[in-house]
Scaffold this active site. Structure first.
Site, PDB file in Angstrom:
ATOM      1  N   LYS A  35      -5.089  -4.746 -10.325  1.00  0.00           N
ATOM      2  CA  LYS A  35      -4.023  -4.549 -11.320  1.00  0.00           C
ATOM      3  C   LYS A  35      -2.649  -4.485 -10.636  1.00  0.00           C
ATOM      4  O   LYS A  35      -2.564  -4.383  -9.412  1.00  0.00           O
ATOM      5  CB  LYS A  35      -4.293  -3.264 -12.104  1.00  0.00           C
ATOM      6  CG  LYS A  35      -4.277  -2.013 -11.236  1.00  0.00           C
ATOM      7  CD  LYS A  35      -4.803  -0.798 -12.008  1.00  0.00           C
ATOM      8  CE  LYS A  35      -4.815   0.432 -11.109  1.00  0.00           C
ATOM      9  NZ  LYS A  35      -5.397   1.602 -11.788  1.00  0.00           N
ATOM     10  N   TYR A 254      27.008   5.278   2.206  1.00  0.00           N
ATOM     11  CA  TYR A 254      27.513   5.996   1.033  1.00  0.00           C
ATOM     12  C   TYR A 254      27.429   7.495   1.208  1.00  0.00           C
ATOM     13  O   TYR A 254      26.432   8.015   1.744  1.00  0.00           O
ATOM     14  CB  TYR A 254      26.718   5.603  -0.215  1.00  0.00           C
ATOM     15  CG  TYR A 254      27.030   4.223  -0.721  1.00  0.00           C
ATOM     16  CD1 TYR A 254      28.291   3.918  -1.228  1.00  0.00           C
ATOM     17  CD2 TYR A 254      26.063   3.230  -0.708  1.00  0.00           C
ATOM     18  CE1 TYR A 254      28.573   2.652  -1.706  1.00  0.00           C
ATOM     19  CE2 TYR A 254      26.332   1.958  -1.194  1.00  0.00           C
ATOM     20  CZ  TYR A 254      27.591   1.675  -1.683  1.00  0.00           C
ATOM     21  OH  TYR A 254      27.866   0.438  -2.152  1.00  0.00           O
TER      22      TYR A 254
HETATM   23  C1  PLP Z   1      -6.360   2.080 -10.759  1.00  0.00           C
HETATM   24  C2  PLP Z   1      -7.735   2.463 -11.102  1.00  0.00           C
HETATM   25  C3  PLP Z   1      -8.728   2.496 -10.110  1.00  0.00           C
HETATM   26  C4  PLP Z   1      -8.435   2.307  -8.640  1.00  0.00           C
HETATM   27  O1  PLP Z   1      -7.882   3.499  -8.129  1.00  0.00           O
HETATM   28  P1  PLP Z   1      -7.480   3.633  -6.583  1.00  0.00           P
HETATM   29  O2  PLP Z   1      -7.109   5.060  -6.421  1.00  0.00           O
HETATM   30  O3  PLP Z   1      -6.331   2.708  -6.373  1.00  0.00           O
HETATM   31  O4  PLP Z   1      -8.665   3.224  -5.809  1.00  0.00           O
HETATM   32  C5  PLP Z   1     -10.021   2.767 -10.502  1.00  0.00           C
HETATM   33  N1  PLP Z   1     -10.322   3.013 -11.812  1.00  0.00           N
HETATM   34  C6  PLP Z   1      -9.383   3.017 -12.785  1.00  0.00           C
HETATM   35  C7  PLP Z   1      -9.778   3.314 -14.179  1.00  0.00           C
HETATM   36  C8  PLP Z   1      -8.059   2.759 -12.451  1.00  0.00           C
HETATM   37  O5  PLP Z   1      -7.137   2.785 -13.416  1.00  0.00           O
END
Ligand code: PLP
Length: 363
Positions: A35, A254
């Site tokens: 994702k 800055y």
């Molecule tokens: C993002 C997500 C994961 C992966 O989590 P990580 O901590 O990046 O390994 C797994 N399950 C769900 C439902 C998620 O939203």
């Protein structure tokens, strides 16, 4: 002339990290979580690099899954938040996506859609974001099984505190989920995020869901990525564009937020918060300059930042700088900036070209 600011992506490190996830999963399989544009690494190249190893992919939303199908990914794809619009049930059926069903309104949409869809059921074991209460599961399963065309593949839950080995919450969540898995022996179960891969006592069930570990950042509070055997996938790189020596009393940037107390060689690097480098990184945040470990000075600007060249006195304009990557763990920068590696990796902006290792070889 390009300014040489780029995110170099080492796909062999990604594959190494996925193989580690598989080993840590025991007899379970690992659905690769890609994702948020592959956690900022580029959705399509990441998925292609894993497509001969991963038997399932997981994304947050339909738009990401559509891109994977356009890129030729054939594996089942799990939509971790299911569908957001009832009309999207049709797209799930056509593209063979597997939505995670977390609410009654989604069940109702499946009932009225009349589509052939494989789904997962989200169970709330303590995270309290999404999912059905354990006590409601029996009735929802019956309802889903009564819908012609709908196949219930399994159940998913999500850990709230697995990054902390000492937190009892994970055992509590596992207890509830294990009980469900024995009540529904014909379904497949999935609980472990990346952190769950490193807990000796946690059951792995049928599917794990590694995300951040694939990209080589640590999912744990205490252990570093290197200690866990992970390799950094992204190296955020730029170059020195100017050098000067600050005299005692002179400031940089800055707010004149940092002032030299002694003559200090300093380099200006062409990267800033407009590229996703955190503006909150304070003076002293580590960087890798011309083969030496150095640190930032003063406030991060939109397009540049200053580094102390005391450790690399021979550094010149054109010399390379690694903001994070193989030499400076992203988790270390994140800690300095009071955030987590996840946010830094997903926050690298579109201005920064992603360059993949197969394009780099030969340079
Ligand atoms: C993002 C997500 C994961 C992966 O989590 P990580 O901590 O990046 O390994 C797994 N399950 C769900 C439902 C998620 O939203």
């Amino acid at each position: 002339m390009a300014r040489h600011t780029r995110a170099r992506i080492d796909l062999s490190a990604l594959r190494h990290n996925y193989a580690l996830a598989r080993r840590q999963s025991g007899s379970a399989k690992a659905m690769a979580v890609v994702k948020a544009d592959g956690y900022g690494h580029g959705l399509e190249p990441v998925a292609r690099a894993l497509s001969d190893q991963a038997e399932r992919f997981a994304v947050a939303c339909l738009e990401e899954a559509e891109r994977l199908r356009e890129a030729g990914i054939r594996q089942p794809i799990v939509l971790l938040q299911g569908f957001h619009d009832d009309a999207d049930v049709t797209a799930c059926a056509e593209l063979e996506l597997e939505p995670v069903i977390h609410s009654d309104h989604q069940v109702a949409a499946l009932e009225s859609a009349g589509q052939a869809v494989t789904v997962w059921l989200k169970v709330n074991t303590g995270m309290n974001r999404l999912g059905f209460a354990p006590a409601a599961v029996e009735a929802v399963v019956q309802r889903l099984r009564a819908i012609a065309g709908v196949t219930l593949k399994g159940m998913v839950t999500h850990y709230a505190c697995a990054d902390d080995r000492d937190d009892p919450m994970t055992d509590h969540q596992n207890g509830i989920f294990s009980e469900l898995s024995s009540r529904f022996p014909d379904l497949e179960f999935s609980a472990a995020n990346s952190a769950g891969h490193f807990r000796v006592d946690s059951p792995r069930f049928h599917w794990t869901r590694p995300g951040i570990m694939l990209y080589g950042a640590s999912p744990m509070i205490v252990e570093s990525a290197a200690e866990l055997g992970l390799r950094a996938v992204m190296s955020l790189e730029s170059r020195i564009t100017a050098v000067r020596t600050l005299q005692p009393g002179e400031s940089v940037g800055y707010g004149a937020a940092w002032r030299a107390e002694r003559p200090t060689p300093m380099g200006i690097v062409s990267i800033g918060y407009g590229d996703g480098y955190p503006r909150h990184a304070p003076t002293g945040t580590p960087v890798w300059v011309a083969g030496a470990r150095a640190c930032t000075l003063g406030r991060v600007s939109m397009d540049m930042l200053a580094v102390d060249l005391t450790a690399a006195p021979h550094a010149r304009p054109g010399d390379s700088v690694e903001l994070w990557g193989a030499h400076v763990p992203v988790d270390e920068v994140a800690r300095c900036a009071d955030t987590i590696g996840y946010e830094l990796l997903t926050g690298v902006t579109a201005r920064v070209p992603r360059v993949y290792d197969d394009e780099i070889s030969g340079q």
